[in-house]
Design a protein around this motif. Structure first.
Motif, short mmCIF file in Angstrom:
data_model
loop_
_atom_site.label_atom_id
_atom_site.label_comp_id
_atom_site.label_asym_id
_atom_site.label_seq_id
_atom_site.Cartn_x
_atom_site.Cartn_y
_atom_site.Cartn_z
N GLY A 228 48.38 23.89 37.82
CA GLY A 228 47.10 24.43 38.24
C GLY A 228 46.37 23.51 39.20
N PHE A 229 46.51 22.23 38.99
CA PHE A 229 45.81 21.28 39.83
C PHE A 229 46.75 20.75 40.90
N GLY A 230 46.21 20.55 42.08
CA GLY A 230 46.94 19.82 43.11
C GLY A 230 47.80 20.66 44.01
N PRO B 244 43.56 30.16 34.06
CA PRO B 244 42.68 31.14 33.43
C PRO B 244 41.21 30.94 33.84
N GLN B 245 40.45 32.02 33.90
CA GLN B 245 39.04 31.96 34.28
C GLN B 245 38.26 31.01 33.37
N SER B 246 38.70 30.86 32.14
CA SER B 246 38.00 29.98 31.20
C SER B 246 37.93 28.53 31.71
N VAL B 247 38.91 28.13 32.50
CA VAL B 247 38.91 26.78 33.06
C VAL B 247 37.74 26.63 34.04
N ARG B 248 37.58 27.61 34.92
CA ARG B 248 36.48 27.54 35.88
C ARG B 248 35.13 27.60 35.16
N ASP B 249 35.05 28.46 34.17
CA ASP B 249 33.81 28.57 33.39
C ASP B 249 33.45 27.22 32.76
N ARG B 250 34.44 26.52 32.26
CA ARG B 250 34.21 25.19 31.66
C ARG B 250 33.72 24.22 32.73
N TYR B 251 34.33 24.26 33.93
CA TYR B 251 33.89 23.38 35.02
C TYR B 251 32.44 23.66 35.39
N VAL B 252 32.07 24.92 35.47
CA VAL B 252 30.70 25.28 35.84
C VAL B 252 29.72 24.78 34.77
N LYS B 253 30.09 24.90 33.51
CA LYS B 253 29.23 24.38 32.43
C LYS B 253 29.09 22.87 32.54
N MET B 254 30.20 22.21 32.87
CA MET B 254 30.16 20.75 33.02
C MET B 254 29.25 20.37 34.17
N PRO C 253 31.68 13.09 38.80
CA PRO C 253 31.40 13.15 40.23
C PRO C 253 32.36 14.06 41.01
N ASN C 254 33.53 14.35 40.45
CA ASN C 254 34.52 15.17 41.17
C ASN C 254 34.51 16.63 40.72
N ILE C 255 33.46 17.07 40.05
CA ILE C 255 33.45 18.43 39.50
C ILE C 255 33.53 19.49 40.59
N ASP C 256 32.88 19.27 41.74
CA ASP C 256 32.97 20.24 42.83
C ASP C 256 34.40 20.37 43.35
N MET C 257 35.11 19.26 43.40
CA MET C 257 36.51 19.28 43.83
C MET C 257 37.37 20.08 42.83
N ILE D 273 36.33 22.56 40.94
CA ILE D 273 36.00 23.98 41.12
C ILE D 273 36.68 24.51 42.39
N ASP D 274 36.65 23.73 43.46
CA ASP D 274 37.32 24.15 44.71
C ASP D 274 38.82 24.32 44.48
N ASN D 275 39.44 23.39 43.74
CA ASN D 275 40.87 23.49 43.45
C ASN D 275 41.16 24.75 42.65
N PHE D 276 40.32 25.06 41.66
CA PHE D 276 40.51 26.27 40.88
C PHE D 276 40.52 27.49 41.79
N ASP D 277 39.53 27.54 42.70
CA ASP D 277 39.42 28.69 43.60
C ASP D 277 40.63 28.80 44.54
N GLN D 278 41.13 27.67 45.01
CA GLN D 278 42.32 27.68 45.87
C GLN D 278 43.56 28.14 45.10
#
Length: 165
Positions: free
Chosen positions: A81-83, A117-127, A135-139, A141-146
């Motif tokens: 999922g990442f990278g 899964p969408q639950s991963v992005r939801d967790r990032y948004v809560k974080m 500090p890398n939370i935006d990255m 979220i961007d990775n999830f979207d990509q």
């Protein structure tokens, strides 16, 4: 010359790795396939083994299978999922290979990004809503979207090219 018999085994809770397994199955001769499905012990000499990435390595089900294999030809394939970097994918593959007995031969490998899964992005948004978030939370979220479009047609075509090589 007789075509070698093979099996395609995979672990794929989200369907990403199964999509890669299906692409492999679609390009190899059906009549030579002994088994296509979730990881289990099989008799084929040539094994295409697919995994999903868990903490920088293959998932536990796949690792357990890999540790039992002796004198097999193995083509590893997986999703993460990442990278999107080849260096990251290679580190994962190298970790996976440490679970493979030296009597086996790695005949190929392939990795690509896979949607999460969408639950991963939801967790990032809560974080991110927390005042002391990473500090890398935006990255993340961007990775999830990509990752949402992966594995895509390009990923499948790259896998097929490796299988045919």
């Amino acid at each position: 010359m007789e075509q070698e018999r093979y099996s395609i085994l995979y672990s794929s809770p989200t369907g990403n790795t199964k999509m890669l397994a299906q692409a492999i199955h679609d390009v190899l001769p059906e009549e030579d396939c002994d088994y296509f499905g979730p990881c289990k012990e099989v008799d084929s000499n040539m094994l295409y083994i697919g995994f999903w990435t868990d903490k920088g390595n293959a998932d536990a089900t796949t690792l357990k299978l890999l540790e039992t294999l002796k004198n097999k030809k193995i083509f590893l394939f997986g999703t993460a999922g990442f990278g999107v970097s080849e260096e990251y994918f290679q580190r994962i593959l190298n970790n996976v290979k440490t679970s493979i007995d030296a009597s086996n031969t790695i005949v190929g490998e392939y990795m690509c990004q896979g949607k999460m899964p969408q639950s991963v992005r939801d967790r990032y948004v809560k974080m991110k809503a927390q005042p002391d978030h990473m500090p890398n939370i935006d990255m993340l979220i961007d990775n999830f979207d990509q990752a949402l479009t992966h594995p895509d047609e390009n990923d499948l075509n790259n896998l097929i090219a490796k299988i045919k090589a």
